[in-house]
Motif scaffolding. Structure first.
Motif, PDB file in Angstrom:
ATOM      1  N   ASN A  41     -25.018  -1.509 -71.417  1.00 19.71           N
ATOM      2  CA  ASN A  41     -23.786  -1.306 -70.662  1.00 19.71           C
ATOM      3  C   ASN A  41     -22.636  -0.909 -71.585  1.00 19.71           C
ATOM      4  N   THR A  42     -22.526  -1.590 -72.714  1.00 15.46           N
ATOM      5  CA  THR A  42     -21.485  -1.260 -73.686  1.00 15.46           C
ATOM      6  C   THR A  42     -21.678   0.152 -74.218  1.00 15.46           C
ATOM      7  N   SER A  57     -18.624  -6.856 -69.024  1.00 14.58           N
ATOM      8  CA  SER A  57     -19.861  -6.204 -68.580  1.00 14.58           C
ATOM      9  C   SER A  57     -19.701  -5.541 -67.211  1.00 14.58           C
ATOM     10  N   THR A 108     -20.150  -6.927 -62.172  1.00 13.87           N
ATOM     11  CA  THR A 108     -20.993  -7.229 -63.331  1.00 13.87           C
ATOM     12  C   THR A 108     -22.249  -6.371 -63.310  1.00 13.87           C
ATOM     13  N   THR A 117     -27.349  -8.798 -69.455  1.00 15.11           N
ATOM     14  CA  THR A 117     -26.305  -9.176 -68.520  1.00 15.11           C
ATOM     15  C   THR A 117     -26.864  -9.948 -67.336  1.00 15.11           C
TER      16      THR A 117
END
Length: 327
Positions: free
Chosen positions: A4-5, A37, A153, A174
């Protein structure tokens, strides 16, 4: 760096250098989206809904709170669009606070601002929106006081189709964090209820129901995407399990993920949550071992168990009135 990052980092890298709007977006990504996130695809779907634009053909729908704002065409005041898209649940939660609850939150925001290095910063920016330090504090307070998972999220299944790498461990990160948070909080609430209000519960079923309600109050009482009857049924089906809390957490994880991803994904979500059962067990057992009362948890529990406004809910769940003798 999780997947995700990496997606957010790639988005930042593609922005034009020296552009003021690009600098602002990089700030949002580094100070908000990446630490929390936030899923890029969900964020974009929410932006489209809030701006009354056609969503991209990605199959991703806006979250319940963003969809609610889009349908009503009334957005909570004081929040910029980027925040409403990434944290629609936080904005609606804050805007719904009234009376003493709102005063308590305002006081806490003021206290934390005064304790920070940015104490002299204004409460609003040049556009009339809440300053970034205030927005950051509201996100933190929402998570602390509701114990809920942010609607935007990013979960592992959301990322699998948009990333071609084989970093399975990173994809699951996550989702695992979300499972850990819910398992720990529900275990803490159940222990607090048993410790402080044990005489008001006849068996495990109503205590599990209340623990689930304290954790998922926003989904149940504000957005109404998870009915109270679903919590009661999950508690009924969990009491005969080897560890009722573990079974209950797994069932509620399914309901939360379905509320976020849609009922069409239920089978896949059930399978994914079942694979995380051993993780849930580990977190529940460790949380029980390390259980200590915390002021925020104790206050949330006391508020539900003692406030007259929750009398109908307590009666529906089957909680004995305070001071009544057990049969």
């Amino acid at each position: 760096m999780n997947i995700n990052t990496r997606i957010w980092e790639n988005s930042i890298a593609d922005l034009p250098k020296g552009d003021q709007q690009a600098k602002l977006f990089e700030h949002y990504a580094r100070e908000f989206f990446m630490p929390d996130s936030i899923a890029p695809s969900v964020y974009l779907a929410n932006v489209a809904a809030l701006m009354e634009q056609s969503a991209e053909e990605s199959g991703v729908q806006p979250t319940p709170s963003a969809a609610r704002m889009a349908v009503s065409m009334e957005h909570p005041t004081g929040f910029p669009t980027w925040f409403l898209a990434a944290y629609p649940d936080v904005a609606l939660w804050f805007s719904s606070q009234r009376g003493k609850d709102r005063k308590d939150i305002d006081a806490e925001v003021t206290r934390r601002s005064a304790a920070s290095r940015t104490a002299a910063s204004p409460l609003v920016d040049e556009n009339g929106f809440y300053a970034h330090t205030i927005l950051r504090t509201l996100v933190d307070l929402y998570r602390e006081r509701t114990g809920s998972i942010l609607e935007c999220t990013a979960f592992a299944d959301d990322l699998q189709e948009v990333d071609a790498t084989n970093s399975t461990d990173e994809q699951a990160l996550t989702a695992q964090q979300a499972v850990d948070l819910m398992a720990a909080n529900i275990t803490r609430y159940e222990r607090e209820l048993a410790t402080s209000y044990g005489d008001r519960f006849e068996g495990m079923r109503p205590r599990l129901t209340v623990a689930g309600l304290l954790q998922l109050g926003y989904y149940v009482l504000v957005d109404h995407v998870i009915p109270l009857a679903t919590l009661i049924q999950a508690a009924d089906e969990s009491v005969s399990a080897d560890d009722p809390v573990v079974e209950f957490v797994e069932q509620l994880e399914i309901e939360v993920f379905c509320a976020e991803g849609g009922e069409v994904e239920r089978k896949r979500i059930e399978h994914a949550c079942h694979l995380l059962r051993s993780r849930i067990l580990d977190v529940v057992l460790q949380t029980r071992t390390d259980f200590e009362e915390s002021p925020s948890l104790r206050q949330a529990t006391r508020n539900f168990m003692e406030s007259s406004q929750f009398d109908p809910l307590r009666q529906a769940i089957g909680i004995r009135p305070a001071g009544s003798a057990s049969s």
